[in-house]
Motif scaffolding. Structure first.
Motif, PDB file in Angstrom:
ATOM      1  N   ALA A   1       0.978  -1.111  -0.020  1.00 51.88           N
ATOM      2  CA  ALA A   1      -0.050  -0.010   0.040  1.00 51.88           C
ATOM      3  C   ALA A   1       0.928   1.279  -0.049  1.00 51.88           C
ATOM      4  N   ALA A   2       0.558   2.136  -0.838  1.00 53.76           N
ATOM      5  CA  ALA A   2       1.326   3.511  -1.108  1.00 53.76           C
ATOM      6  C   ALA A   2       0.472   4.459  -0.540  1.00 53.76           C
ATOM      7  N   LEU A   3       0.697   4.637   0.841  1.00 51.97           N
ATOM      8  CA  LEU A   3       0.259   5.757   1.937  1.00 51.97           C
ATOM      9  C   LEU A   3       0.179   7.129   1.347  1.00 51.97           C
ATOM     10  N   LYS A   4      -0.508   7.889   2.229  1.00 52.55           N
ATOM     11  CA  LYS A   4      -0.410   9.315   1.853  1.00 52.55           C
ATOM     12  C   LYS A   4      -0.506   9.710   0.167  1.00 52.55           C
ATOM     13  N   ALA A   5      -1.449   9.042  -0.358  1.00 51.37           N
ATOM     14  CA  ALA A   5      -1.472   9.305  -1.698  1.00 51.37           C
ATOM     15  C   ALA A   5      -2.100  10.627  -2.024  1.00 51.37           C
ATOM     16  N   ASP A   6      -2.585  11.413  -1.308  1.00 45.95           N
ATOM     17  CA  ASP A   6      -3.000  12.633  -1.412  1.00 45.95           C
ATOM     18  C   ASP A   6      -2.022  13.784  -1.325  1.00 45.95           C
ATOM     19  N   LEU A   7      -0.943  13.427  -1.040  1.00 45.86           N
ATOM     20  CA  LEU A   7       0.179  14.092  -1.194  1.00 45.86           C
ATOM     21  C   LEU A   7       1.167  13.723  -2.528  1.00 45.86           C
ATOM     22  N   ASP A   8       2.181  14.771  -2.838  1.00 38.45           N
ATOM     23  CA  ASP A   8       2.562  14.587  -4.134  1.00 38.45           C
ATOM     24  C   ASP A   8       3.572  13.213  -4.150  1.00 38.45           C
TER      25      ASP A   8
END
Length: 662
Positions: free
Chosen positions: A565-572
């Motif tokens: 899982a690639a988290l903090k996908a709302d960031l760049d």
């Protein structure tokens, strides 16, 4: 208390050979099958005469000084029909002291006999201290024999006045009785008292000095009241009292007797009985009256029906029945188990708000020692689903018990017993559990097929500040907090996951904290895990390399299904400083590319939890491909077939040549 008990004995004639009760077999199923009664006392007090009068039902003069042990079979025992009484005669002569000591240590109960003023004085001065010096702690019944020689009509009261100080000083003395072996007076009653002292000991129940039930007895009766109060209104109504009578004594409660009980309690205290029924205080008071009147066998009948031992603790066989779990299998709640916990939740949700608050939880766990230790350690209720007020919801309640059963089914068995579960099939708490089919780890990818489980464990791994804690919080529908707080102690969260097709399972997410190295290096701990969730911060270029290093350091992780899982996908999104980028890395392992997730994106979170559940349910789709599947070489069959043909041809040629030569 013992004054009332003694007076009751003087007024009641007990027919030993004919006394019976249909429900007694149930009460003694956990007891020893042999009661060993040892008679002690000074020379000439009539020990042997009491034994012969009891056995032969007539007085026999001129008998030997010490009789051999006598076994009375169960059919002649008065109190229970599955106990054998062994009666042992002893000698008080100094040369027989070693034999006397041996028999006293083997005794279940002692009948201490005296016959005159001198031998009665020897009871507190010699015999009772002597028993204590041997480390013996068994009930003692005092018997004043040869009462036919007394001319004092008030001798019973005199004897009682003499014995009361002794009984107050020596708590092991259960009762006293006067009798005569010659006149067959109270002989049967004396032996009945001894048997009763073993089967129905008064010492664990009643404090004669305080004239009250002891705290352990009160606690046991409070739990029984709790379990019998089916509607939890604080009273035992007529139906609940009748159900208790049927359960304990296999016969309904006579309406007259029921009204008599209410009348006795009402006279004692008007608050003990109301229109709703008998209060908890009234139930305790009723059993205190039983003890005061020497009717404590009724209390023991209730206690033993509810699986209490003589020490007033629940028996280990009841708390922890045999329940075999094969290796690589797990334990889950059965439909009956889930139904029990649902009913329990609905019963104690008094305000009908759909959640159990702290007061309701305390009431629910009242019949247990406390909330399970594992719950306290993991900081329940932060481990499961709660509503906005912080009260445990029904979904969270069932998830918590699903996790407890998965991690330690013995804890669940014990609490099922304490909370009053009654199995519909085997009548045991094991009816609330079921065992899953075993599953084994393979070095290669598992064969296609679903795992027969509904509860799964998932370790959440990743670099610090990758967002692991946020995943656990959002799994429990908790708000997202952007402030980073390092996880030191392990964290755990459990909730249900609904997959495609409507199937529901329970997922346990664990963040290992400081225990991570120890857990990942322990094969047995990894065997308990069904799927790994590898997380990294997609906005941090150094985050993914932590996963690569972790998998190299702990090769046992390769055997487990995994989801990236690639988290903090709302960031760049940042390019990762790794030999392989995450997509290429997962493709090389034969796995799906990382799922892009943000704690603020509800849909992506739901997709992650479903993917984790699917990976645990179908491990063949999510286990890394590390070694090629072993395939049967096509060369070997060809070689074997060619060799076989050559052998056959050679044999035919040899046979042909042989026939021509002949």
């Amino acid at each position: 208390m013992r004054l009332h008990y003694y007076g009751w004995l003087l007024c009641v004639k007990i027919c030993v050979k004919s006394k019976s009760c249909s429900s007694l077999a149930l009460l003694f199923s956990t007891m020893s099958s042999d009661v060993r009664l040892v008679l002690c006392g000074d020379e000439g007090v009539g020990k042997s005469s009491l034994i012969t009068s009891f056995v032969k039902e007539t007085f026999v003069p001129n008998i030997q000084s010490v009789l051999p042990p006598i076994s009375i079979p169960p059919e002649f025992i008065s109190v229970a029909n599955n106990l054998t009484m062994t009666i042992v005669d002893t000698s008080s002569r100094p040369q027989d002291r070693q034999s006397l000591n041996r028999e006293i240590r083997r005794a279940n109960v002692i009948l201490l006999v005296y016959s005159d003023h001198y031998t009665s004085e020897r009871i507190p001065l010699f015999w009772l201290p002597y028993f204590r010096s041997l480390g013996v702690n068994v009930p003692v019944v005092l018997c004043a024999n040869k009462c036919d020689l007394s001319v004092d009509t008030d001798s019973a009261e005199v004897i009682l006045d003499e014995m009361i100080p002794i009984m107050e000083e020596f708590k092991e003395v259960e009762s006293c009785i006067r009798g005569s072996a010659k006149e067959q007076y109270n002989v049967n009653q004396a032996f009945y008292l001894c048997e009763k002292a073993v089967i129905y000991p008064i010492a664990p129940l009643f404090d004669s000095k305080e004239q009250n039930l002891k705290p352990p007895a009160v606690a046991a009766l409070q739990r029984i009241f709790f379990l019998c109060d089916k509607d939890q209104d604080g009273f035992l109504n007529d139906k609940e009292m009748n159900d208790l009578q049927l359960k304990c004594f296999n016969k309904p409660l006579d309406p007259f007797d029921h009204q008599e009980i209410k009348s006795i309690l009402y006279k004692a205290d008007v608050n003990l009985v109301t229109d709703e029924g008998i209060s908890q205080e009234g139930f305790i008071a009723l059993n205190k009256i039983f003890a005061l009147k020497g009717r404590h066998e009724t209390t023991w009948g209730i206690l033993r029906t509810f699986h209490y031992t003589d020490s007033l603790s629940l028996s280990d066989k009841f708390l922890y029945p045999r329940f075999d779990v094969p290796q690589y299998s797990s334990v889950e709640l059965s439909p009956a188990g889930y139904r029990f916990f649902v009913d329990l939740f609905l019963l104690f949700d008094k305000d009908n708000d759909g959640g159990l608050n702290s007061t309701e939880l305390n009431s629910l766990f009242a019949p247990t020692p406390e909330i399970p230790a594992s719950w306290t350690k993991s900081q329940f209720p932060t481990t499961t689903l709660c509503n906005e007020e912080g009260h445990v919801t029904l979904q969270g309640w069932l998830a918590q018990w699903s996790m407890t059963t998965f991690q330690d089914h013995k804890t669940t068995l014990a609490y099922l017993a304490w909370l009053g579960f009654e199995g519909p099939e085997r009548g045991s708490t094991i009816d609330a559990l079921k065992v899953t089919k075993p599953r084994r780890r393979r070095k290669t990818r598992p064969k296609p097929g679903k795992v027969d489980r509904n509860v799964f464990s998932c370790y959440v791994l990743g670099a610090p500040d990758s967002g692991k804690s946020a995943i656990l919080d959002r799994f429990l529908n908790r708000p997202f907090y952007p402030l980073y707080v390092p996880t030191i102690k392990p964290r755990i969260a459990v909730n249900s996951v609904e997959m495609q097709g409507g199937k529901q399972c329970y997922m346990i997410l664990e963040e290992l904290g400081e225990l991570e190295p120890a857990v990942l290096d322990n094969s047995s701990k990894l065997d308990e895990c069904d799927v790994i969730c590898y997380t990294y911060d997609s906005s941090n270029p150094d985050s993914f390399q932590h996963i690569v290093d972790l998998r190299k350091k702990y090769p046992l992780l390769d055997r487990l299904p995994a989801v990236f899982a690639a988290l903090k996908a709302d960031l760049d999104k940042q390019q990762q400083r790794s030999d392989l980028q995450p997509d290429a890395y997962t493709r090389e392992l034969g796995l799906s590319t990382p799922l892009h997730v943000s704690a603020t994106w509800t849909s992506s979170l739901s997709e992650l939890f479903v993917q984790l559940a699917e990976a645990a349910l179908n491990p063949s789709t999510a286990t890394p491909i590390l070694e090629p599947e072993e395939k049967e070489s096509p060369v070997m069959p060809v070689v074997l077939a060619s060799s076989a043909v050559a052998i056959v041809v050679a044999a035919v040629v040899w046979m042909f040549r042989t026939s021509r030569e002949s």
